[in-house]
Design an enzyme around this catalytic site. Sequence first.
Site, PDB file in Angstrom:
ATOM      1  N   GLU A  46      -8.219   2.646   0.003  1.00 32.08           N
ATOM      2  CA  GLU A  46      -6.961   2.213  -0.043  1.00 32.08           C
ATOM      3  C   GLU A  46      -6.120   2.595   1.067  1.00 32.08           C
ATOM      4  O   GLU A  46      -4.650   2.952   0.631  1.00 32.08           O
ATOM      5  CB  GLU A  46      -6.334   2.063  -1.445  1.00 32.08           C
ATOM      6  CG  GLU A  46      -7.495   1.857  -2.646  1.00 32.08           C
ATOM      7  CD  GLU A  46      -6.807   1.794  -3.847  1.00 32.08           C
ATOM      8  OE1 GLU A  46      -5.630   2.413  -4.135  1.00 32.08           O
ATOM      9  OE2 GLU A  46      -7.476   1.379  -4.871  1.00 32.08           O
ATOM     10  N   GLU A  82     -16.404  -2.819  -6.919  1.00 32.35           N
ATOM     11  CA  GLU A  82     -15.847  -2.276  -8.322  1.00 32.35           C
ATOM     12  C   GLU A  82     -15.369  -3.617  -8.993  1.00 32.35           C
ATOM     13  O   GLU A  82     -14.490  -3.761  -9.648  1.00 32.35           O
ATOM     14  CB  GLU A  82     -14.571  -1.564  -8.228  1.00 32.35           C
ATOM     15  CG  GLU A  82     -14.461  -0.556  -7.296  1.00 32.35           C
ATOM     16  CD  GLU A  82     -13.497   0.403  -7.042  1.00 32.35           C
ATOM     17  OE1 GLU A  82     -12.418   0.204  -7.820  1.00 32.35           O
ATOM     18  OE2 GLU A  82     -13.491   1.346  -6.173  1.00 32.35           O
TER      19      GLU A  82
END
Length: 366
Positions: free
Chosen positions: A149, A255
């Site tokens: 991220e 994910e």
Amino acid sequence: MLVVLLAIGVVTAAPLPPLKSVTPPGVRIGVAVNQAQSDGRDQAALAIVTAQFNSISPENLLKWEVVHPEPDRYDFGPADRYVEFGRQAGMFVVGHVLLWHEQTPPWVFAGKAGGRVDRDTLLPRLREHILTVIGRYRGRIGGWDVVNEALDEDGSLRKTPWLEAVGEDYLVKAFEFAREADPGAELYYNDYNLWKPAKRAGAIRIVNELRARGLRVDGIGEQAHWGIADPPIAEVDTAIGELSAGTGVKVMLTELDIDVLPRDPDMWGADLSKKAKIRAATNIYPNGLPDDQQRRLARRYADIFGLVVKHRDKVRRVTFWGVTDAQSWLHDFPIPGRVNYPLLWDHQGRPKPALGAVVEALRGTR
Ligand code: XIL
């Protein structure tokens, strides 16, 4: 008659083949496990993990705050058991995550003499952490999310303490340290919303800059925390194609889960009183997922795995973020205290229609 009985669930069809037996060759099918599972306390979930999957990711236990809570203290117990479980079960074992701005203890970003940390203090901390953690599992953890991220939605680097203290080359340093620690491990960049063009362009830029410096990057992970309708499947199709063509590295859905509850735009950052109102208005399936929604979820998963099949030369791994609905983080995100149904096994660990849909989408590709 049989069709009718099947449709109303009176007769169960022949047992489904395990996911890993129908996944295209070269594509790993994985699942995130929590500590109760890797410690061996949740045997029911473990039975699903070992029967169905060939890769595992650690939901939390290799994050900095768990594995390295204090400067001079590492807590490797849970991670050791996770890696050993994976090894015994013949899994491809993933490491998640080395550098992130979340779930990192405050001491990492504290300056030696109080105040904010500077580059000369933070880089040695990062190096020591990466060498110690990767080094311990050298040859046993097959691939690492090195950086998680790093991007804002517009594709620029997110303003994190890493960027502020170290500067833009913090990603370069992290990948350098990771390769130094285990030259044999696959190394990944991982982020969410890479189906959005501006953010995707940022991820492609990062990976290409790293590779231009001769660094090892094996894959780019789209987290794939998606909704029942968003992102539109055509955008996922484009994203997988462009992430691959733009970088030359493998694409992974790292994910995957599908949030079936409504997302209120105010959910993020809403104050507490507002959160309670949003929760009440959006916790719409407190007692079970209605059949029409089960079917909708199944169709959504069929579409996604249709793309996995289509792009099987580009996709290296698909990992679900949790085993059954009982353990999903989406009960508490983005609003705590709702009942969600994002995975392929239900709250009791029974297969959902979505599992059959995924198997059906994958079948015939081997
Ligand atoms: C989540 C875990 O599932 C939760 O248990 C924890 O409380 C917060 O983190 N992106 C990531 C994952 O990269 O590490 C996050 O996992 C979900 C979002």
